[in-house]
Design a protein around this motif. Sequence first.
Motif, mmCIF file in Angstrom:
data_model
loop_
_atom_site.group_PDB
_atom_site.id
_atom_site.type_symbol
_atom_site.label_atom_id
_atom_site.label_comp_id
_atom_site.label_asym_id
_atom_site.label_seq_id
_atom_site.Cartn_x
_atom_site.Cartn_y
_atom_site.Cartn_z
ATOM 1 N N LYS A 191 -71.055 102.837 -14.880
ATOM 2 C CA LYS A 191 -72.315 103.570 -14.684
ATOM 3 C C LYS A 191 -72.004 104.875 -13.987
ATOM 4 N N GLN A 192 -72.701 105.918 -14.402
ATOM 5 C CA GLN A 192 -72.467 107.242 -13.856
ATOM 6 C C GLN A 192 -73.647 107.648 -12.973
ATOM 7 N N TRP A 193 -73.343 108.134 -11.776
ATOM 8 C CA TRP A 193 -74.353 108.567 -10.820
ATOM 9 C C TRP A 193 -73.953 109.932 -10.265
ATOM 10 N N VAL B 103 -69.164 104.058 -11.314
ATOM 11 C CA VAL B 103 -69.116 102.740 -10.690
ATOM 12 C C VAL B 103 -68.917 101.689 -11.766
ATOM 13 N N SER B 104 -67.911 100.837 -11.589
ATOM 14 C CA SER B 104 -67.686 99.743 -12.525
ATOM 15 C C SER B 104 -68.634 98.603 -12.196
ATOM 16 N N THR B 105 -69.390 98.161 -13.204
ATOM 17 C CA THR B 105 -70.319 97.045 -13.049
ATOM 18 C C THR B 105 -70.027 96.017 -14.130
ATOM 19 N N LYS C 295 -83.263 95.953 2.223
ATOM 20 C CA LYS C 295 -83.076 96.351 0.825
ATOM 21 C C LYS C 295 -82.468 97.747 0.712
ATOM 22 N N ASP C 296 -82.509 98.502 1.811
ATOM 23 C CA ASP C 296 -82.030 99.877 1.778
ATOM 24 C C ASP C 296 -80.647 100.056 2.406
ATOM 25 N N TYR C 297 -79.929 98.963 2.643
ATOM 26 C CA TYR C 297 -78.565 99.014 3.171
ATOM 27 C C TYR C 297 -77.634 98.372 2.161
ATOM 28 N N ILE C 298 -76.440 98.935 2.007
ATOM 29 C CA ILE C 298 -75.403 98.270 1.213
ATOM 30 C C ILE C 298 -74.129 98.188 2.052
ATOM 31 N N SER C 299 -73.340 97.175 1.768
ATOM 32 C CA SER C 299 -72.105 96.961 2.503
ATOM 33 C C SER C 299 -71.043 97.966 2.088
ATOM 34 N N ILE C 300 -70.237 98.359 3.034
ATOM 35 C CA ILE C 300 -69.090 99.233 2.758
ATOM 36 C C ILE C 300 -68.145 98.571 1.755
ATOM 37 N N ASP C 301 -68.217 97.241 1.637
ATOM 38 C CA ASP C 301 -67.366 96.501 0.711
ATOM 39 C C ASP C 301 -67.903 96.502 -0.725
ATOM 40 N N ALA C 302 -69.136 96.963 -0.939
ATOM 41 C CA ALA C 302 -69.744 96.967 -2.269
ATOM 42 C C ALA C 302 -69.064 98.011 -3.159
ATOM 43 N N PRO C 303 -68.947 97.722 -4.450
ATOM 44 C CA PRO C 303 -68.326 98.691 -5.368
ATOM 45 C C PRO C 303 -68.992 100.074 -5.335
ATOM 46 N N MET C 304 -70.305 100.105 -5.222
ATOM 47 C CA MET C 304 -71.014 101.398 -5.160
ATOM 48 C C MET C 304 -70.581 102.182 -3.928
ATOM 49 N N ALA C 305 -70.508 101.534 -2.779
ATOM 50 C CA ALA C 305 -70.111 102.212 -1.549
ATOM 51 C C ALA C 305 -68.680 102.717 -1.646
ATOM 52 N N ARG C 306 -67.799 101.886 -2.181
ATOM 53 C CA ARG C 306 -66.396 102.293 -2.330
ATOM 54 C C ARG C 306 -66.271 103.518 -3.234
ATOM 55 N N ALA C 307 -67.062 103.537 -4.312
ATOM 56 C CA ALA C 307 -67.018 104.667 -5.247
ATOM 57 C C ALA C 307 -67.559 105.946 -4.611
ATOM 58 N N LEU C 308 -68.504 105.811 -3.699
ATOM 59 C CA LEU C 308 -69.136 106.980 -3.077
ATOM 60 C C LEU C 308 -68.327 107.599 -1.946
ATOM 61 N N LEU C 309 -67.430 106.841 -1.341
ATOM 62 C CA LEU C 309 -66.688 107.356 -0.187
ATOM 63 C C LEU C 309 -66.008 108.690 -0.488
#
Length: 164
Positions: free
Chosen positions: A146-148, A139-141, A115-129
Amino acid sequence: MKTKLVTREGFNALKAEHDYLWHERRPEVTKIVSWAASLGDRSENADYTYNKRLLRQIDRRVRYLRKRLNDLTIVDYAPEQEGRVFFGAWVEIENEAGDTKQFRIVGPDEIYERKDYISIDAPMARALLKKAVDDEVVVSTPEGEKQWFVNTITYPKPSDSDAQ
């Protein structure tokens, strides 16, 4: 198309799964199938039917792992990554409401049962790079943007046992 990146820990886990299935689990199931087949009529033999199906599942997973392990590129920690979000980073983010999330950005083969891993392909991961601490991330959902904010970025340091 899945990204073909994996952390050193993820690669070692996939390799261990392959070795377990091939060297331990498959021989056990093969023995059971042989024993059940020796009993005669296979059409009504539940042990034979179940274990034959299990053997096919094991073989399918072993074939997948062999192919995938050869295609994967291991991404090890590099000191140059410090201070920015890259592959393998543990990231803590927070929104304006004060909700926080913490996760590690890894390859798509590593996220299952975690539950604590996300894929590099996920929109959140892409936005964080390439983001740094205190950077804003949008992040577009499906519900909208959404703003983080990035709170912390850490990397697991390689240990002597990982450098194999």
